[in-house]
Design a protein around this motif. Sequence first.
Motif, short mmCIF file in Angstrom:
data_model
loop_
_atom_site.label_atom_id
_atom_site.label_comp_id
_atom_site.label_asym_id
_atom_site.label_seq_id
_atom_site.Cartn_x
_atom_site.Cartn_y
_atom_site.Cartn_z
N LEU A 26 0.83 -1.20 0.00
CA LEU A 26 0.00 0.00 0.00
C LEU A 26 0.87 1.25 0.00
O LEU A 26 1.80 1.38 0.78
CB LEU A 26 -0.88 -0.02 1.26
N ASP A 27 0.60 2.16 -0.90
CA ASP A 27 1.25 3.46 -0.92
C ASP A 27 0.41 4.35 0.00
O ASP A 27 -0.52 5.02 -0.44
CB ASP A 27 1.28 4.00 -2.35
N PHE A 28 0.72 4.32 1.29
CA PHE A 28 -0.15 4.86 2.32
C PHE A 28 -0.02 6.36 2.47
O PHE A 28 1.08 6.91 2.56
CB PHE A 28 0.15 4.17 3.65
N ASP A 29 -1.15 7.06 2.55
CA ASP A 29 -1.22 8.50 2.74
C ASP A 29 -1.95 8.76 4.06
O ASP A 29 -3.18 8.73 4.12
CB ASP A 29 -1.97 9.14 1.56
N LEU A 30 -1.18 9.01 5.12
CA LEU A 30 -1.75 9.18 6.45
C LEU A 30 -2.74 10.34 6.51
O LEU A 30 -3.82 10.20 7.09
CB LEU A 30 -0.64 9.39 7.49
N GLU A 31 -2.42 11.46 5.89
CA GLU A 31 -3.33 12.62 5.91
C GLU A 31 -4.70 12.27 5.33
O GLU A 31 -5.73 12.66 5.87
CB GLU A 31 -2.72 13.79 5.14
N ALA A 32 -4.71 11.53 4.22
CA ALA A 32 -5.98 11.15 3.58
C ALA A 32 -6.75 10.15 4.42
O ALA A 32 -7.98 10.06 4.32
CB ALA A 32 -5.72 10.58 2.19
N TYR A 33 -6.04 9.39 5.26
CA TYR A 33 -6.66 8.36 6.07
C TYR A 33 -7.35 8.91 7.32
O TYR A 33 -8.28 8.30 7.85
CB TYR A 33 -5.61 7.32 6.48
N LEU A 34 -6.89 10.04 7.81
CA LEU A 34 -7.43 10.61 9.04
C LEU A 34 -8.93 10.86 8.93
O LEU A 34 -9.46 11.06 7.85
CB LEU A 34 -6.72 11.92 9.37
N GLY A 35 -9.61 10.82 10.07
CA GLY A 35 -11.04 11.08 10.11
C GLY A 35 -11.78 9.90 10.69
O GLY A 35 -11.20 8.99 11.28
N THR A 36 -13.09 9.91 10.52
CA THR A 36 -13.95 8.91 11.13
C THR A 36 -14.26 7.77 10.17
O THR A 36 -14.55 7.99 9.00
CB THR A 36 -15.27 9.55 11.61
N TRP A 37 -14.18 6.55 10.70
CA TRP A 37 -14.50 5.32 9.98
C TRP A 37 -15.55 4.56 10.79
O TRP A 37 -15.55 4.61 12.02
CB TRP A 37 -13.25 4.45 9.83
N TYR A 38 -16.42 3.83 10.08
CA TYR A 38 -17.49 3.06 10.71
C TYR A 38 -17.30 1.57 10.39
O TYR A 38 -17.15 1.21 9.23
CB TYR A 38 -18.86 3.51 10.19
N GLU A 39 -17.34 0.75 11.41
CA GLU A 39 -17.16 -0.69 11.22
C GLU A 39 -18.39 -1.30 10.55
O GLU A 39 -19.52 -1.06 10.99
CB GLU A 39 -16.94 -1.35 12.58
N VAL A 40 -18.14 -2.07 9.48
CA VAL A 40 -19.24 -2.79 8.82
C VAL A 40 -19.03 -4.30 8.86
O VAL A 40 -19.99 -5.05 8.75
CB VAL A 40 -19.47 -2.33 7.36
N ILE A 41 -17.78 -4.72 9.01
CA ILE A 41 -17.48 -6.16 9.11
C ILE A 41 -16.43 -6.35 10.18
O ILE A 41 -15.42 -5.65 10.21
CB ILE A 41 -16.95 -6.73 7.77
N ARG A 42 -16.68 -7.30 11.06
CA ARG A 42 -15.74 -7.64 12.12
C ARG A 42 -15.47 -9.13 12.03
O ARG A 42 -16.38 -9.94 11.93
CB ARG A 42 -16.36 -7.31 13.48
N ASP A 43 -14.20 -9.50 12.09
CA ASP A 43 -13.82 -10.90 12.12
C ASP A 43 -14.50 -11.57 13.31
O ASP A 43 -14.49 -11.04 14.42
CB ASP A 43 -12.29 -10.99 12.25
N LYS A 44 -15.11 -12.71 13.07
CA LYS A 44 -15.83 -13.37 14.17
C LYS A 44 -14.90 -13.78 15.30
O LYS A 44 -15.34 -14.05 16.40
CB LYS A 44 -16.59 -14.58 13.64
N GLY A 45 -13.60 -13.77 15.06
CA GLY A 45 -12.63 -14.10 16.10
C GLY A 45 -12.27 -12.94 17.00
O GLY A 45 -11.47 -13.07 17.91
N THR A 46 -12.85 -11.77 16.77
CA THR A 46 -12.54 -10.60 17.59
C THR A 46 -13.30 -10.72 18.91
O THR A 46 -14.45 -10.34 19.02
CB THR A 46 -12.92 -9.30 16.85
#
Length: 160
Positions: A26-46
């Motif tokens: 991944l060519d990761f861009d931290l600035e673009a990643y910042l902000g709010t995210w909402y969980e839609v899928i969680r591994d059943k092992g969590t």
Amino acid sequence: KFTALALATAASATIVKESAKLLSSLDFDLEAYLGTWYEVIRDKGTWYEHGICVTADYSLADDGTVTIQNDIYHDDRQKWAGISIPGVVLADPSKDEGDLDVGGIDYQILATDYDGYTLIYCCSPIGQLASSESVWVLVRDPTVELNDEQRSEIMDALDT
């Protein structure tokens, strides 16, 4: 809902039960990643998340580190709970990868399009001989379903 179930099942089946470093191209861009995210899928092992309406807010602190604020609604207790994780840094700032140092936990952003979805893998040590692995899919807008291209990118990332 079928799509979420299929992706969660595939995520659980794809992640091996050895804590191996996944290669992130991944060519990761931290600035673009910042902000709010909402969980839609969680591994059943969590095992430690048993609520609904999970959010993760990534913000940049004055010292250049990232703070992750996770909030979760516990339906059984009818209340919100949260945890703030300050001091998060890129594991290796010389690389443009989405590998974060979250207090010694292997936390990898495997795929993201920054404004639609993100796929996160986490491997937490349990003592010296075991680990707990989890996978999440988070989105920017919980009212919009993942499209075919996003689902394909997620599955491709899980196949690496």
